[in-house]
Scaffold this motif. Structure first.
Motif, PDB file in Angstrom:
ATOM      1  N   PRO A  40       0.834  -1.209   0.000  1.00 35.87           N
ATOM      2  CA  PRO A  40       0.000   0.000   0.000  1.00 35.87           C
ATOM      3  C   PRO A  40       0.864   1.251   0.000  1.00 35.87           C
ATOM      4  O   PRO A  40       1.879   1.320   0.691  1.00 35.87           O
ATOM      5  CB  PRO A  40      -0.792  -0.128   1.304  1.00 35.87           C
ATOM      6  N   GLY A  41       0.448   2.232  -0.775  1.00 31.82           N
ATOM      7  CA  GLY A  41       1.187   3.479  -0.867  1.00 31.82           C
ATOM      8  C   GLY A  41       2.254   3.503  -1.940  1.00 31.82           C
ATOM      9  O   GLY A  41       2.839   4.559  -2.214  1.00 31.82           O
ATOM     10  N   THR A  42       2.521   2.356  -2.577  1.00 28.26           N
ATOM     11  CA  THR A  42       3.527   2.295  -3.640  1.00 28.26           C
ATOM     12  C   THR A  42       3.054   3.084  -4.856  1.00 28.26           C
ATOM     13  O   THR A  42       1.926   2.896  -5.325  1.00 28.26           O
ATOM     14  CB  THR A  42       3.787   0.844  -4.066  1.00 28.26           C
ATOM     15  N   ARG A  43       3.901   3.958  -5.357  1.00 28.42           N
ATOM     16  CA  ARG A  43       3.575   4.674  -6.591  1.00 28.42           C
ATOM     17  C   ARG A  43       3.921   3.774  -7.776  1.00 28.42           C
ATOM     18  O   ARG A  43       5.029   3.240  -7.856  1.00 28.42           O
ATOM     19  CB  ARG A  43       4.366   5.977  -6.699  1.00 28.42           C
ATOM     20  N   LEU A  44       2.975   3.588  -8.695  1.00 27.10           N
ATOM     21  CA  LEU A  44       3.189   2.736  -9.856  1.00 27.10           C
ATOM     22  C   LEU A  44       3.688   3.585 -11.016  1.00 27.10           C
ATOM     23  O   LEU A  44       2.968   4.450 -11.532  1.00 27.10           O
ATOM     24  CB  LEU A  44       1.893   2.011 -10.236  1.00 27.10           C
ATOM     25  N   SER A  45       4.906   3.337 -11.421  1.00 24.10           N
ATOM     26  CA  SER A  45       5.540   4.104 -12.480  1.00 24.10           C
ATOM     27  C   SER A  45       5.063   3.624 -13.849  1.00 24.10           C
ATOM     28  O   SER A  45       5.233   2.457 -14.197  1.00 24.10           O
ATOM     29  CB  SER A  45       7.061   3.955 -12.381  1.00 24.10           C
ATOM     30  N   GLU A  46       4.477   4.525 -14.632  1.00 24.81           N
ATOM     31  CA  GLU A  46       4.044   4.172 -15.985  1.00 24.81           C
ATOM     32  C   GLU A  46       5.242   3.739 -16.827  1.00 24.81           C
ATOM     33  O   GLU A  46       5.155   2.770 -17.593  1.00 24.81           O
ATOM     34  CB  GLU A  46       3.358   5.360 -16.654  1.00 24.81           C
TER      35      GLU A  46
END
Length: 230
Positions: A40-46
């Protein structure tokens, strides 16, 4: 995002194929969330995910939209897409749904089950193997697979879809446990007991065991949420 998470996605690239769609991509990302790769809270890099899976930005954004609708991701304006962090209220609601769905499914079992229990049996064995190796994230995944297998006993694609979403959200809850071993390990025996009851066709016994199981798990997770907010 960790390098392990990106490497795992690269291994999933072959699953998409040249005719990949946003739905298939969402399936891949949902599976990775269920397996505990994205906290949770992980930013998903495009850029990282698109490069690992070889998909276009538009396809990736559509997959993100689908998973946001499933409450697994959240979009923050001018910041990006993040794995959702659940609240204690979410935990209580998830377990309310699980009691309604899972308990009613096993209650309906009135005769011994054979091959229909093969996925549940495999999940219990995978969990026992993971415990022997001290692979606690794998044990958590095996536990989720066990409950997914219970859902399939309803013989309903709609129930299967519901359970996939509920259990993917649940995996995000597991991250609140600082030490996963004392949380997951005792439930191995309880999974085996539920499986044995179903193998013998004792649905009411399985319901009793499962109801107690879910009540205890909810209590532990809510206590961990309270402790984390102190």
């Amino acid at each position: 995002m960790s390098t392990d998470a990106v490497a795992g996605l690269e291994a999933d690239r072959s699953l998409l194929g040249r005719t990949s769609t946003a739905d298939r991509l969402a399936d891949v990302l949902r599976s990775r969330i269920t397996e505990g790769y994205f906290a949770p809270g992980t930013r998903l890099s495009e850029e990282a995910i698109g490069g690992a899976l070889g998909v276009s930005r538009n396809t990736l954004r559509e997959a993100f939209r689908l998973l946001t609708h499933e409450r697994l991701l959240v979009h923050e304006l001018n910041r990006g897409v993040f794995v959702r962090a659940l609240t204690a209220e979410d935990v209580a609601d998830l377990y309310r749904v699980r009691r309604l769905v899972e308990c009613s499914i096993v209650r309906a079992i009135t005769s011994p089950l054979g091959e229909a229990l093969a996925p549940a049996r495999a999940a219990v064995e995978a969990g026992e193997d993971a415990a022997k190796r001290g692979a606690w994230r794998e044990l958590g995944t095996a536990d989720i697979h066990f409950h997914q297998a219970l859902g399939t006993l309803a013989g309903s694609p709609r129930v299967d879809e519901l359970m996939r979403g509920v259990l993917a959200e649940l995996r995000l809850v597991f991250h609140v446990m600082v030490d996963p071993q004392p949380f997951h390990e005792p439930y191995l025996t309880r999974n085996r007991q539920i499986l044995t009851a179903l193998e013998n066709g004792h649905g009411l016994r399985a319901e009793t065991l499962l109801g107690s199981y879910l009540k205890d798990a909810e209590r532990q997770l809510l206590a961990a949420y309270r402790d984390s907010s102190l």
